[in-house]
Design a protein around this motif. Structure first.
Motif, PDB file in Angstrom:
ATOM      1  N   CYS A 115      35.057  38.540  33.701  1.00 15.96           N
ATOM      2  CA  CYS A 115      33.702  38.800  34.203  1.00 15.96           C
ATOM      3  C   CYS A 115      33.159  37.659  35.054  1.00 15.96           C
ATOM      4  O   CYS A 115      32.062  37.791  35.609  1.00 15.96           O
ATOM      5  CB  CYS A 115      32.749  39.045  33.033  1.00 15.96           C
ATOM      6  N   ARG A 116      33.899  36.549  35.166  1.00 21.50           N
ATOM      7  CA  ARG A 116      33.401  35.376  35.889  1.00 21.50           C
ATOM      8  C   ARG A 116      34.330  34.994  37.030  1.00 21.50           C
ATOM      9  O   ARG A 116      35.558  35.057  36.892  1.00 21.50           O
ATOM     10  CB  ARG A 116      33.268  34.173  34.943  1.00 21.50           C
ATOM     11  N   TYR A 117      33.708  34.580  38.122  1.00 25.36           N
ATOM     12  CA  TYR A 117      34.463  34.048  39.245  1.00 25.36           C
ATOM     13  C   TYR A 117      34.959  32.639  38.917  1.00 25.36           C
ATOM     14  O   TYR A 117      34.360  31.940  38.092  1.00 25.36           O
ATOM     15  CB  TYR A 117      33.584  33.982  40.495  1.00 25.36           C
ATOM     16  N   PRO A 118      36.052  32.207  39.572  1.00 21.80           N
ATOM     17  CA  PRO A 118      36.496  30.815  39.389  1.00 21.80           C
ATOM     18  C   PRO A 118      35.381  29.839  39.769  1.00 21.80           C
ATOM     19  O   PRO A 118      34.549  30.171  40.621  1.00 21.80           O
ATOM     20  CB  PRO A 118      37.672  30.701  40.355  1.00 21.80           C
ATOM     21  N   PRO A 119      35.313  28.679  39.105  1.00 22.98           N
ATOM     22  CA  PRO A 119      36.302  28.144  38.162  1.00 22.98           C
ATOM     23  C   PRO A 119      36.092  28.586  36.717  1.00 22.98           C
ATOM     24  O   PRO A 119      36.854  28.190  35.848  1.00 22.98           O
ATOM     25  CB  PRO A 119      36.111  26.640  38.310  1.00 22.98           C
ATOM     26  N   SER A 120      35.060  29.400  36.468  1.00 21.62           N
ATOM     27  CA  SER A 120      34.768  29.791  35.087  1.00 21.62           C
ATOM     28  C   SER A 120      35.655  30.921  34.594  1.00 21.62           C
ATOM     29  O   SER A 120      35.753  31.142  33.390  1.00 21.62           O
ATOM     30  CB  SER A 120      33.296  30.204  34.959  1.00 21.62           C
ATOM     31  N   GLY A 121      36.255  31.664  35.526  1.00 18.14           N
ATOM     32  CA  GLY A 121      37.058  32.807  35.122  1.00 18.14           C
ATOM     33  C   GLY A 121      38.051  33.206  36.186  1.00 18.14           C
ATOM     34  O   GLY A 121      38.399  32.404  37.064  1.00 18.14           O
ATOM     35  N   ILE A 122      38.460  34.472  36.131  1.00 21.81           N
ATOM     36  CA  ILE A 122      39.500  34.959  37.042  1.00 21.81           C
ATOM     37  C   ILE A 122      39.028  36.145  37.880  1.00 21.81           C
ATOM     38  O   ILE A 122      39.839  36.786  38.553  1.00 21.81           O
ATOM     39  CB  ILE A 122      40.766  35.362  36.260  1.00 21.81           C
ATOM     40  N   ARG A 123      37.731  36.446  37.842  1.00 18.42           N
ATOM     41  CA  ARG A 123      37.233  37.603  38.581  1.00 18.42           C
ATOM     42  C   ARG A 123      37.507  37.438  40.066  1.00 18.42           C
ATOM     43  O   ARG A 123      37.229  36.389  40.652  1.00 18.42           O
ATOM     44  CB  ARG A 123      35.732  37.792  38.331  1.00 18.42           C
ATOM     45  N   SER A 124      38.024  38.496  40.662  1.00 17.31           N
ATOM     46  CA  SER A 124      38.309  38.497  42.090  1.00 17.31           C
ATOM     47  C   SER A 124      37.075  38.934  42.869  1.00 17.31           C
ATOM     48  O   SER A 124      36.342  39.832  42.444  1.00 17.31           O
ATOM     49  CB  SER A 124      39.476  39.450  42.377  1.00 17.31           C
ATOM     50  N   PHE A 125      36.821  38.282  44.012  1.00 17.71           N
ATOM     51  CA  PHE A 125      35.630  38.599  44.803  1.00 17.71           C
ATOM     52  C   PHE A 125      35.921  39.771  45.734  1.00 17.71           C
ATOM     53  O   PHE A 125      36.884  39.750  46.491  1.00 17.71           O
ATOM     54  CB  PHE A 125      35.186  37.394  45.627  1.00 17.71           C
ATOM     55  N   GLY A 126      35.056  40.765  45.686  1.00 22.09           N
ATOM     56  CA  GLY A 126      35.215  41.936  46.543  1.00 22.09           C
ATOM     57  C   GLY A 126      34.248  43.018  46.130  1.00 22.09           C
ATOM     58  O   GLY A 126      34.639  44.146  45.852  1.00 22.09           O
ATOM     59  N   GLN A 127      32.962  42.671  46.093  1.00 28.41           N
ATOM     60  CA  GLN A 127      31.954  43.611  45.605  1.00 28.41           C
ATOM     61  C   GLN A 127      31.833  44.823  46.524  1.00 28.41           C
ATOM     62  O   GLN A 127      31.767  44.689  47.735  1.00 28.41           O
ATOM     63  CB  GLN A 127      30.608  42.904  45.495  1.00 28.41           C
TER      64      GLN A 127
END
Length: 262
Positions: A115-127
């Motif tokens: 559920c989180r974008y890097p660096p906090s997670g692995i969510r890929s950006f592409g809303q």
């Protein structure tokens, strides 16, 4: 991206952190008309059930904006702890996800990092039409990841789950929890062993300032749940409301007809 899909804060997160009880309902019918009606009914959130309900990920792109049009944010109950599904739900505009069958800290980390974008997670950006809070860092702060504890193993690991970074709340699944504990299905939630287990999960959440929620199988459960310290609850759902309303009217109509025939 249209301005209607942006927000400075997640209103549901604000309500959850305020300490006041938060109430939602289930959307299990994949139709925009009923979804919009639920969104406009006054609930704090609508939980779209993509696990046990009829909605699929093909219908979320219509259901989420319909609920938003009614005025409520959407949470999506995923069918499984799959990072791709979590990312997709958020990209389509959900305020957060409810992830089923979280039984270990590793399960919780898998859900939270999706559920989180890097660096906090692995969510890929592409809303596609996902809510944006000004930056990826701000979005990480606002999105909601709710972990469902509904197994005996999850009960044993409740403290580890509640303390996992990025887990914003715990939703107890009492029916599956009871089954996992070897208990029968009982929607009254009256078995002392189940009550003790739910209390243990609630207290684990409280120790780690992680809001804990539960489904209400009847409005009569609300007072006790609030007094116990549950922070968010679901009441009913679209299918049940249609059925209960229709059954109530036909029962009254039969009574009137019987009275006229006497």
């Amino acid at each position: 991206m249209p301005d209607t899909f942006t927000a400075s804060t997640n209103a549901l997160r604000e309500k959850l952190t305020s300490g006041s009880p938060v109430f939602g309902t289930f959307c299990s019918i994949p139709h925009v008309t009923s979804a919009e009606a639920l969104g406009g009914a006054g609930f704090d959130f609508v939980l779209v059930d993509a696990q046990h309900g009829a909605p699929t990920f093909d219908t979320l792109v219509q259901l989420i904006p319909a609920i938003q049009l009614g005025g409520a944010p959407s949470l999506i109950r995923l069918p499984w702890n799959d990072p791709a599904l979590a990312m997709r739900a958020l990209d389509l505009g959900a305020a957060g996800v409810v992830v089923p069958l979280i039984s270990t800290r590793q399960d919780a980390e898998r859900a939270a990092t999706a559920c989180r974008y890097p660096p906090s997670g692995i969510r890929s950006f592409g809303q596609v039409r996902g809510l944006s809070y000004g930056s990826t860092a701000a979005t990480n702060d606002e999105v909601l990841c709710i972990a469902m504890i509904e197994t005996a193993e999850g009960l044993e690991n409740a403290d580890a789950i509640a303390s996992t970074p990025g887990v914003d709340g715990i939703f107890i699944g009492p029916v599956d929890l009871a089954l996992s504990m070897g208990l029968p299905v009982d929607f009254t939630l009256s078995d002392p062993r189940l009550k003790e287990a739910m209390t243990a999960i609630l207290e684990a959440g409280q120790r780690h300032d992680c809001p804990v929620g539960m489904p209400l199988f009847g409005i009569g459960m609300a007072s006790g749940a609030i007094e116990a310290g549950y922070r968010f609850m679901t009441a009913g759902g679209d299918g049940g409301y249609i059925r209960m309303g229709a059954m109530g009217d036909i029962t009254k109509l039969r009574e009137i007809a019987d009275g006229e025939n006497r």
